[in-house]
Design a protein around this motif. Structure first.
Motif, PDB file in Angstrom:
ATOM      1  N   SER B  47       0.834  -1.210   0.000  1.00 12.09           N
ATOM      2  CA  SER B  47       0.000   0.000   0.000  1.00 12.09           C
ATOM      3  C   SER B  47       0.862   1.251   0.000  1.00 12.09           C
ATOM      4  O   SER B  47       0.505   2.272  -0.583  1.00 12.09           O
ATOM      5  CB  SER B  47      -0.925   0.020   1.214  1.00 12.09           C
ATOM      6  N   ASP B 165      -5.479  -1.303  -5.135  1.00 14.70           N
ATOM      7  CA  ASP B 165      -4.782  -1.748  -3.928  1.00 14.70           C
ATOM      8  C   ASP B 165      -5.669  -2.699  -3.141  1.00 14.70           C
ATOM      9  O   ASP B 165      -6.509  -2.274  -2.363  1.00 14.70           O
ATOM     10  CB  ASP B 165      -4.384  -0.540  -3.065  1.00 14.70           C
ATOM     11  N   GLU B 166      -5.482  -3.967  -3.354  1.00 18.67           N
ATOM     12  CA  GLU B 166      -6.275  -5.011  -2.699  1.00 18.67           C
ATOM     13  C   GLU B 166      -7.767  -4.716  -2.813  1.00 18.67           C
ATOM     14  O   GLU B 166      -8.527  -4.871  -1.848  1.00 18.67           O
ATOM     15  CB  GLU B 166      -5.880  -5.166  -1.224  1.00 18.67           C
TER      16      GLU B 166
HETATM   17 MG   LIG Z   1      -2.222  -2.818   2.008  1.00 18.33          MG
END
Ligand SMILES: [Mg+2]
Ligand SMILES: Nc1ncnc2c1ncn2[C@@H]1O[C@H](COP(=O)(O)OP(=O)(O)O)[C@@H](O)[C@H]1O
Lengths: 266, 279
Positions: B47, B165-166
């Motif tokens: 992240s 991001d995920e």
């Molecule tokens: Mg993350």
């Protein structure tokens, strides 16, 4: 549970009142609230009452639904009426109950004040019943726009309101989830002595606050990533537009008010 | 060789002077129109990389160049115009009170004229198959639908790179599938670089290249198939190895010849079927 809690009690519809520009609605309601205090006889009150009732009928929202929504206010209206019966001592004595004299003036005044009160509540609740909260927000932003000159944060205020509106259902869902999770651990804040119940609210509020702060932080980051830099140079998708319809409705309203003033001297 | 779009040059980052280094001397390139997956265990710095690409954070050491511009205070708003990002939590990035309002948010920030916004909203909602939900409020949407709305909001600003991001981490399997499919379609149809960040090996199979992160360092950089072949090592750095890869391993151990490292069920089926037909 969320569907039961409708913010601002908005009732979806497509009536004339629903379609009016929210700024127009706010303006009319604002003026109406002022002019209610100018009514002074049967005729002028009748005109305003008819206006309020016809408007309500146009919204197609069932009267019963609206009256039910006013339940907490009924008490105040009746209280006002009774207060006038007791306090006012004008006109002739109509009847005498156990030595307590009811004057004709008291009856008339009590009735007039209660009616005035009722009209105020009815007409203002029509705003939230027929306007989505976001429309009201947009309208407020637009109405307050001139205050920008004196550095009043109009855009920020409106954005805060709209984000709150967007997150209220989410936080309600979350409250529900947490309270169920806590209930399954034996924390019960719905029953029992008041002291225990207050104590039980703590394990509900703490995780709720923690998560709300986390949300706020992530949201701020997401907004920045999406290019948010404040109100400068922003365009808007939602647009308010005064159309012919709004003008006509406003003219009709002005006629009603003129009629009310005309009948004042009768 | 294709044109470089994002360059990380010896980037190191930490969240504070007394905090440990989260990224240590990280270097990699991402090219135009490429699909790169970044994978790594929780806390490996994925992240942080994403936020560095968008100027939400700046590195203490090294340099990040995006589309020829160094990421710094001066260029950050310019860079955000072509770097679109979708985060993990579907709720905490949904700003609007309806899908269409949310999709419009990024465009409003950039001063896109209203008429143009209306056209683009229609276009991008079609691209993520959310046309029917234009006026729906977020609390009536599933997680997958919210993420698709978020993707639409990013596409609406016509970015040159899309970072997820995920974005599937908080979704159920169906929502995950929806998003992966949407993303694959977008990658095929438009000339956009795509960076999908994940800790799930299953989600890297469609990428052209995989960057594996471990404890703030680039651990490996290779094609998905090559990464899949390193099962044991992946396990050691805290990644779950997909069932297909494990199965292929066991089959090989039991003397069944599998030539290509299979990436999904269809591929392993193909291997086994051709094997059988040759016998
Ligand atoms: Mg993350
Ligand atoms: N805002 C922050 N402040 C301090 N440390 C942080 C912050 N965000 C992340 N970290 C730390 O940085 C490391 C990498 O985090 P992150 O980039 O989020 O990893 P990943 O996305 O791969 O899970 C973790 O050890 C995490 O604890």
């Amino acid at each position: 549970m969320n569907n039961a809690i409708i913010i601002g009690q908005y009732v979806p519809g497509n009536s004339l009142v629903h379609r009016l520009d929210p700024r127009m609605k706010i303006t009319i309601i604002f003026l109406f609230v002022i002019f209610v205090f100018f009514a002074n006889n049967v005729l002028s009150y009748s005109i305003l009452t008819s206006f309020a009732i016809i408007t309500t009928a146009i919204t197609k929202i069932p009267f019963r639904f609206i009256l039910k929504g006013l339940t907490p206010v009924w008490f105040l209206i009746i209280f006002t009426f009774l207060l006038h019966l007791i306090v006012t001592k004008e006109g002739i004595i109509l009847f005498d109950i156990l030595g307590f004299k009811v004057y004709s003036g008291a009856l008339i005044q009590g009735f007039a004040i209660s009616l005035r009160f009722f009209l105020l509540i009815l007409i203002t609740s029509l705003l939230t019943l027929t306007t989505t909260p976001i429309e009201i927000t947009d309208a407020i932003e637009d109405i307050l726009h001139p205050l920008k000159k004196i550095k009043f944060p109009v855009h920020e205020l409106a954005l805060m309101m709209s984000i709150s509106l967007r997150f209220i259902p989410t936080l309600l869902q979350e409250t529900d989830k947490i309270s169920k999770a806590q209930a399954s651990r034996g924390v019960d804040f719905r029953t029992g002595p008041i002291r225990d119940r207050i104590k039980a609210v703590v394990p509900l509020l703490v995780p709720l606050f923690v998560s709300a702060f986390k949300r706020a932080e992530e949201l701020a980051m997401a907004m920045e990533a999406r290019g948010y830099q404040g109100g400068e140079g922003r365009t808007k998708l939602r647009e308010l537009k005064i159309r012919k319809l709004d003008i006509y409705v406003f003219l009709v309203f002005l006629l009603v008010i003129a009629g009310m003033f005309y009948t004042r001297n009768y | 060789m294709r044109e470089k779009f994002i360059e990380f040059r010896n980037v190191s980052f930490r969240y504070g002077d007394n905090e440990p280094w989260v990224l240590k001397n990280v270097s990699f390139d991402i090219y135009k129109d490429e699909w790169v997956a970044i994978i790594g265990h929780n806390g490996s710095g994925k992240s942080t990389i994403a936020k560095l690409m968008n100027g939400l954070l700046y590195p203490q050491e090294g340099e990040i160049i995006i589309n020829g511009l160094p990421v710094n205070d001066k260029h950050v708003w310019e860079i955000r115009k072509f770097v679109g990002m979708v985060f993990q939590n579907p709720d905490n990035q949904f700003v609007g009170t309806t899908v269409q309002d949310d999709v419009a948010f990024g465009m409003e920030n950039r001063g896109v004229p209203r008429e143009e916004m209306i056209l683009r909203i229609e276009e991008v909602l079609k691209a993520v198959r959310m046309e029917e939900y234009r006026l729906t409020e977020p609390h009536r949407l599933s997680g997958g639908q919210k993420q698709r709305a978020a993707i639409a909001g990013v596409l609406a600003i016509k970015p040159e790179v899309l970072i997820l991001d995920e974005a599937t981490a908080m979704l159920d399997p169906r929502g995950r599938k929806e998003i992966m499919q949407t993303v694959a379609e977008i990658q095929q149809q438009s000339e956009i670089s795509l960076i999908t960040i994940t800790h799930d090996l299953q989600e890297v199979v469609k990428a052209e290249r995989v960057i594996v992160m471990n404890n703030g360092k680039v651990w490996d950089e290779a094609k998905p198939r090559e990464i899949f072949a390193k099962k044991d090592e992946l396990r050691k750095i805290g990644l779950d190895v997909p069932f297909v890869a494990v199965l292929a391993d066991e089959l090989i151990q039991n003397g069944i010849m599998i030539k290509n490292e299979p990436l999904d069920h269809d591929e392993i089926l193909e291997e086994l079927w051709t094997l059988h037909s040759k016998m």
